[in-house]
Write an enzyme that holds these catalytic residues in place. Structure first.
Site, PDB file in Angstrom:
ATOM      1  N   HIS A  64      -7.681  -5.303  -1.544  1.00  0.00           N
ATOM      2  CA  HIS A  64      -6.439  -4.626  -1.160  1.00  0.00           C
ATOM      3  C   HIS A  64      -5.769  -5.341   0.006  1.00  0.00           C
ATOM      4  CE1 HIS A  64      -3.601  -1.375  -0.859  1.00  0.00           C
ATOM      5  NE2 HIS A  64      -3.895  -1.182   0.416  1.00  0.00           N
ATOM      6  N   SER A 109       0.839  -1.192   0.000  1.00  0.00           N
ATOM      7  CA  SER A 109       0.000   0.000   0.000  1.00  0.00           C
ATOM      8  C   SER A 109       0.881   1.252   0.000  1.00  0.00           C
ATOM      9  CB  SER A 109      -0.954  -0.064   1.193  1.00  0.00           C
ATOM     10  OG  SER A 109      -1.992   0.874   1.076  1.00  0.00           O
ATOM     11  N   ASP A 123      -8.070  -5.717  -6.085  1.00  0.00           N
ATOM     12  CA  ASP A 123      -7.921  -4.438  -5.383  1.00  0.00           C
ATOM     13  C   ASP A 123      -8.828  -3.409  -6.046  1.00  0.00           C
ATOM     14  OD1 ASP A 123      -6.938  -2.050  -4.150  1.00  0.00           O
ATOM     15  OD2 ASP A 123      -4.984  -3.005  -3.874  1.00  0.00           O
TER      16      ASP A 123
END
Length: 341
Positions: free
Chosen positions: A315, A133, A286
């Site tokens: 995600h 991330s 995602d």
């Protein structure tokens, strides 16, 4: 302070000049270190933190069970500025606390981390910088900002910029939090709990995929219903400070590796400047760091491979230790990357 053989340390940055021209006063980076730098100075690994997390959230990746072994590598986990461990709205200089905290970018974080490496680790090159991330965003920023100092990059569920739909998602969760009248533009006298709960509920719908909910995969996390999962997200966010969350959210929203004096917004030139052997690993499901965006970026990085992580966890497929199957795939790819000459 020792955590699982890692040592929490504090590096004084002092007066950090930010991209905005503001100065973050009396600033510091808190980081977790495993292992020691070797004599050759070639075994340093950097694992930057992700949104809403601190150094402790990265720890599940580290150990003799996988490639990130402290017996072989010096592993450093620097906390994002604003995350509550490094300088943040909650503990900044008195003139910069709460709603007075300045805008901090991904680039600013990387400059601060490079100062840490220069002063505490003799300017060592990075055998690997790896992140999930926002950690992956920092890894790619490192790659084009200091291309001769980074040998390998692994970016998991991340992109080199905050793409437009990603920004729309962030604007939504931000609005959910700041609509709470208690927020008072950051100058609240008590945490805006209603806003934090709303933020958490909206975010949960984006963090996982449609299939995650349809197949009731939340049960593997110990939640017997969607309501139970949402209650967990609420409780988790009530433990965080609203200004800290919003400060790092702003860092994420403004993420773009080309947004600096060197590249002046030429995004493709910034991608092409990355010299490191690079693995881009987006999650196939995602919803905001999308596979399409990540693989497009990989096409413009000279020595990059896009290896999608096929998962129904959205995600959160990349979250350290969240889903053991996905974490194993990530660590196997990391081992293969570290094994390349």
């Amino acid at each position: 302070m020792v955590i699982d053989q890692g040592v929490v340390k504090r590096f004084e940055l002092g007066e950090l000049v930010l991209q905005s021209g503001a100065v973050l006063r009396e600033s510091q980076l808190t980081y977790l270190q495993f292992g020691e730098l070797n004599t050759a100075g070639d075994n340093l690994i950097l694992l930057p933190t992700y949104y809403g997390g601190t150094h402790s959230g990265i720890a599940p990746l580290i150990g003799a069970h996988g490639p990130l072994d402290p017996d072989h590598y010096c592993i450093v986990i620097p906390n994002l500025i604003g995350n509550g461990c490094s300088t943040s709205p909650t503990d900044a200089h008195g003139t910069q606390t709460a709603g007075n905290f300045p805008q901090v970018t991904i680039f600013d974080n990387v400059i601060a981390q490079q100062q840490l490496i220069t002063e505490q680790f003799n300017g060592a090159s990075l055998a690997l910088i790896m992140g999930w991330s926002m950690g992956g965003m920092q890894a790619l920023q490192w790659g084009c900002t200091f291309p001769d100092q980074v040998r390998r990059i692994m970016s998991v569920c991340a992109t080199a910029r905050c793409w437009p739909h990603n920004r729309v998602f962030l604007e939504g969760v931000k609005a959910a939090l700041t609509c709470d009248p208690v927020w008072q533009h950051g100058f609240y006298t008590q945490q805006p709990e209603t806003g934090l709960k709303a933020f958490a509920r909206v975010y949960a719908g984006w963090a996982y995929s449609q299939a995650f909910f349809r197949e009731e995969l939340y049960r593997t996390l110990g939640h017997d219903s969607i309501d139970a999962l949402l209650a967990y997200w609420e409780a988790d966010h009530l433990e965080q400070d609203a200004n800290n969350l919003l400060a790092v959210l702003s860092t994420w929203m403004h993420g773009d590796i080309s947004a600096n004096e060197r590249y002046r917004g030429d995004f493709i030139a910034a991608l092409q400047a990355i010299k490191a052997q690079t693995v881009i690993m987006p999650s196939s499901t995602d919803l905001y760091f999308t596979r399409q965006d990540a693989c497009w970026e990989a096409q413009h990085i000279p020595d990059a491979r896009c290896l999608p992580l096929i998962s129904d966890w959205g995600h959160c497929a990349g979250a350290p230790g969240r889903n053991p199957v996905d974490t194993r795939v990530i660590l196997d790819a990391c081992a293969e990357l570290l094994g390349r000459a």
